[in-house]
Design an enzyme around this catalytic site. Structure first.
Site, mmCIF file in Angstrom:
data_model
loop_
_atom_site.group_PDB
_atom_site.id
_atom_site.type_symbol
_atom_site.label_atom_id
_atom_site.label_comp_id
_atom_site.label_asym_id
_atom_site.label_seq_id
_atom_site.Cartn_x
_atom_site.Cartn_y
_atom_site.Cartn_z
ATOM 1 N N GLY A 3 33.161 137.862 79.983
ATOM 2 C CA GLY A 3 33.164 138.970 78.995
ATOM 3 C C GLY A 3 34.395 138.664 77.957
ATOM 4 N N ALA A 4 34.386 137.262 77.684
ATOM 5 C CA ALA A 4 35.421 136.764 76.682
ATOM 6 C C ALA A 4 35.216 137.153 75.024
ATOM 7 C CB ALA A 4 35.209 135.046 76.630
ATOM 8 N N ASP A 24 26.685 110.129 83.397
ATOM 9 C CA ASP A 24 25.857 108.893 82.522
ATOM 10 C C ASP A 24 26.435 107.654 82.667
ATOM 11 O OD1 ASP A 24 27.959 109.855 81.172
ATOM 12 O OD2 ASP A 24 27.109 108.906 79.239
ATOM 13 N N ARG A 45 36.228 104.917 89.753
ATOM 14 C CA ARG A 45 35.903 104.247 88.359
ATOM 15 C C ARG A 45 36.073 102.963 88.775
ATOM 16 N NH1 ARG A 45 34.510 109.303 85.485
ATOM 17 N NH2 ARG A 45 36.034 110.889 86.089
ATOM 18 N N ARG A 83 48.583 140.332 76.490
ATOM 19 C CA ARG A 83 48.820 139.070 75.952
ATOM 20 C C ARG A 83 47.540 138.565 75.717
ATOM 21 N NH1 ARG A 83 53.339 136.685 80.217
ATOM 22 N NH2 ARG A 83 54.888 137.248 78.928
ATOM 23 N N HIS A 142 41.393 120.294 87.086
ATOM 24 C CA HIS A 142 40.648 119.626 88.045
ATOM 25 C C HIS A 142 40.070 120.539 89.211
ATOM 26 C CE1 HIS A 142 41.586 115.917 86.245
ATOM 27 N NE2 HIS A 142 40.688 115.180 86.963
ATOM 28 N N THR A 173 27.434 115.599 88.326
ATOM 29 C CA THR A 173 28.494 116.066 87.400
ATOM 30 C C THR A 173 28.572 117.406 87.198
ATOM 31 O OG1 THR A 173 29.349 115.674 85.205
ATOM 32 C CG2 THR A 173 26.929 115.285 85.429
ATOM 33 N N GLY A 192 33.049 110.907 88.239
ATOM 34 C CA GLY A 192 33.461 112.165 88.581
ATOM 35 C C GLY A 192 32.922 112.846 89.995
ATOM 36 N N ASP A 218 25.670 117.949 81.373
ATOM 37 C CA ASP A 218 25.515 117.500 79.760
ATOM 38 C C ASP A 218 24.498 116.273 79.981
ATOM 39 O OD1 ASP A 218 26.831 115.910 81.473
ATOM 40 O OD2 ASP A 218 28.418 115.533 79.948
ATOM 41 N N ARG A 268 34.203 117.600 77.779
ATOM 42 C CA ARG A 268 34.751 116.780 76.902
ATOM 43 C C ARG A 268 33.575 116.872 75.570
ATOM 44 N NH1 ARG A 268 35.716 111.764 79.863
ATOM 45 N NH2 ARG A 268 34.308 112.600 81.491
ATOM 46 N N MET A 305 36.358 122.651 81.475
ATOM 47 C CA MET A 305 36.101 121.261 81.165
ATOM 48 C C MET A 305 34.898 121.283 80.464
ATOM 49 S SD MET A 305 36.775 119.302 84.840
ATOM 50 C CE MET A 305 38.467 118.437 85.146
ATOM 51 N N ARG A 341 36.498 120.919 89.733
ATOM 52 C CA ARG A 341 35.707 119.976 90.385
ATOM 53 C C ARG A 341 35.566 120.442 91.857
ATOM 54 N NH1 ARG A 341 34.547 115.844 87.725
ATOM 55 N NH2 ARG A 341 35.766 114.722 86.114
ATOM 56 N N ASP A 386 29.676 118.694 84.601
ATOM 57 C CA ASP A 386 29.259 119.076 83.140
ATOM 58 C C ASP A 386 28.289 119.747 82.584
ATOM 59 O OD1 ASP A 386 32.041 118.525 82.724
ATOM 60 O OD2 ASP A 386 31.586 116.673 81.973
ATOM 61 N N VAL A 401 19.479 112.888 101.584
ATOM 62 C CA VAL A 401 18.930 111.610 101.311
ATOM 63 C C VAL A 401 18.952 110.864 102.935
ATOM 64 C CG1 VAL A 401 19.554 109.083 100.662
ATOM 65 C CG2 VAL A 401 19.744 111.024 99.029
ATOM 66 N N THR A 460 27.549 106.533 85.271
ATOM 67 C CA THR A 460 26.983 105.787 86.558
ATOM 68 C C THR A 460 25.661 105.271 86.485
ATOM 69 O OG1 THR A 460 28.450 107.183 88.075
ATOM 70 C CG2 THR A 460 26.311 106.431 89.037
HETATM 71 P P1 ADP Z 1 30.197 109.397 85.372
HETATM 72 O O1 ADP Z 1 29.176 108.575 86.135
HETATM 73 O O2 ADP Z 1 30.805 110.501 85.883
HETATM 74 O O3 ADP Z 1 29.740 109.512 83.732
HETATM 75 P P2 ADP Z 1 31.966 107.167 84.580
HETATM 76 O O4 ADP Z 1 31.733 107.001 83.204
HETATM 77 O O5 ADP Z 1 33.495 107.031 84.925
HETATM 78 O O6 ADP Z 1 31.549 108.462 85.434
HETATM 79 O O7 ADP Z 1 31.244 105.955 84.972
HETATM 80 C C1 ADP Z 1 31.282 105.477 86.527
HETATM 81 C C2 ADP Z 1 31.285 103.981 86.782
HETATM 82 O O8 ADP Z 1 30.058 103.499 86.129
HETATM 83 C C3 ADP Z 1 32.366 103.191 85.857
HETATM 84 O O9 ADP Z 1 33.754 103.236 86.374
HETATM 85 C C4 ADP Z 1 31.692 102.023 85.605
HETATM 86 O O10 ADP Z 1 32.081 101.021 87.099
HETATM 87 C C5 ADP Z 1 30.310 102.145 85.576
HETATM 88 N N1 ADP Z 1 30.017 102.101 84.265
HETATM 89 C C6 ADP Z 1 30.032 103.150 83.295
HETATM 90 N N2 ADP Z 1 29.618 102.523 82.354
HETATM 91 C C7 ADP Z 1 28.943 101.355 82.411
HETATM 92 C C8 ADP Z 1 28.281 100.604 81.432
HETATM 93 N N3 ADP Z 1 27.941 100.677 80.308
HETATM 94 N N4 ADP Z 1 27.781 99.204 82.083
HETATM 95 C C9 ADP Z 1 28.034 99.194 83.674
HETATM 96 N N5 ADP Z 1 28.781 100.026 84.347
HETATM 97 C C10 ADP Z 1 29.275 101.026 83.836
#
Ligand code: ADP
Length: 319
Positions: free
Chosen positions: A186-187, A103, A72, A163, A250, A126, A11, A130, A172, A170, A253, A128, A23, A105
């Site tokens: 202030g929800a 996570d 993805r 209302r 979205h 990200t 994402g 998280d 999950r 967002m 984002r 989130d 970088v 990635t």
């Molecule tokens: P984010 O990095 O935001 O959590 P995704 O969960 O869609 O997003 O992961 C991004 C990409 O990382 C995936 O489309 C895939 O190519 C790779 N990836 C995710 N999980 C794995 C995994 N268990 N093993 C190898 N590559 C992974």
């Protein structure tokens, strides 16, 4: 180490461009060449690489999204995909990689290190927030500010029309966004995935106090009752109370990153370059308190990041 690469994946999040820029600049100052990988792991497999320089990253710090694109990539879940990616990195003489994402990635990055010895560090990109091992992720601050602006606008119509609105933000698996904007806006009630939502309690808190004619309830999308739509339907079924639903989606984002996100992204970009030079690999570069943190990639998904106590306490007190 002579040449490193940077890419964004999963994402997208506001601040990724500030990160790429940092970088590039930090690496240049350290005498390293920097390659940008276009389109996340898909680009790595396909060899879509380009040299990054000052001109390429100039005037991007205020832009949302990512100039390196993202994806993805189903092929990266397969060992063959990762073999091709590692071969591309080797063929391009890349000695170290900065992977900015969530996570998913980091799972991929961990596999590149363990299976192919690719030296790689992750940075938390990200909205989130998280990921365990960093107080904040790149993009989170912008996302909560975007959500808060939208919620303030919806509250105007809630008040004027008398209302009740359920507004879904967002998140999950985590309620960080919902709790922060719930307090900031202030929800009168916040529903998050971490705790069970009780329709009877919600009814008591909102409707029996006459607030249903002019209030907003914030719902994290992962709430177990089915997000904002699910809660709205259940309240109507059980108590006949009508409500409106707004799913921010979205919009959260995108947009120009806040100063906080730009500074965090810049700091972690510079720290990631230094981490590679110091020999770190298979770690996420985050920020805890005022310090840069180095957390094993695996820990970012095996450990659940807790909601900070102050946030839950404040929410209980004020919401
Ligand atoms: P984010 O990095 O935001 O959590 P995704 O969960 O869609 O997003 O992961 C991004 C990409 O990382 C995936 O489309 C895939 O190519 C790779 N990836 C995710 N999980 C794995 C995994 N268990 N093993 C190898 N590559 C992974």
């Amino acid at each position: 180490m002579k040449r490193i690469a940077v890419f964004t994946s999963g994402g997208d999040a506001p601040g990724m461009n500030a990160h790429i820029r940092a970088v590039e600049r930090a690496a240049d100052k350290r005498g390293l060449e920097v390659i940008g990988i276009i389109g996340g792991y898909s680009g790595m497999i396909a060899g879509h690489f380009e040299i990054l320089d000052r001109a390429r990253t100039a005037n991007t710090i205020d832009r949302g999204g990512t100039i390196l694109k993202t994806s993805r990539c189903p092929d990266f879940f397969e060992p063959d995909g990762r073999i091709m990616a590692a071969e591309q990195l080797r063929a391009h003489g890349i000695d170290g990689v900065v992977a900015c994402g969530g996570d998913g990635t980091f799972h991929g990055a961990h596999a590149l290190w363990t299976e192919h010895g690719v030296r790689i560090v992750g940075t938390p990109g990200t909205i989130d927030n998280d990921l365990a091992g960093t107080d904040f992720t790149i993009g989170y601050d912008t996302a909560i500010n975007t959500a808060a602006q939208a919620i303030d606008k919806i509250r105007d119509t809630a008040e004027s029309h008398g209302r009740l609105f359920f507004i879904e933000v967002m998140g999950r698996h985590a309620g960080f966004i919902a709790l922060d904007v719930g307090i900031a806006c202030g929800a009168e009630y916040v529903a998050v995935p971490e705790t069970l939502t009780d329709i009877d309690e919600l009814y008591q808190r909102i409707v029996s106090q006459g607030l249903d004619k002019r209030t907003v309830v914030i719902v994290g999308e992962g709430d177990e009752l089915g997000g904002a739509l699910g809660i709205s339907q259940k309240l109507e079924e059980r108590y006949g109370v009508p409500s409106k639903v707004s799913i921010l989606g979205h919009v959260q984002r995108g947009g120009s990153p806040t100063v906080r996100d730009r500074v965090l992204a810049s700091r972690l970009g510079a720290a990631a370059v230094d981490a590679l030079l110091q020999g770190h690999t298979d770690v996420m570069i985050g920020q805890m308190g005022n310090d840069v943190s180095y957390v094993p990639l695996e820990q970012t998904w095996t450990e659940r990041k807790p909601i900070p106590a102050y946030l839950s306490e404040l929410s209980t007190l004020l919401v």
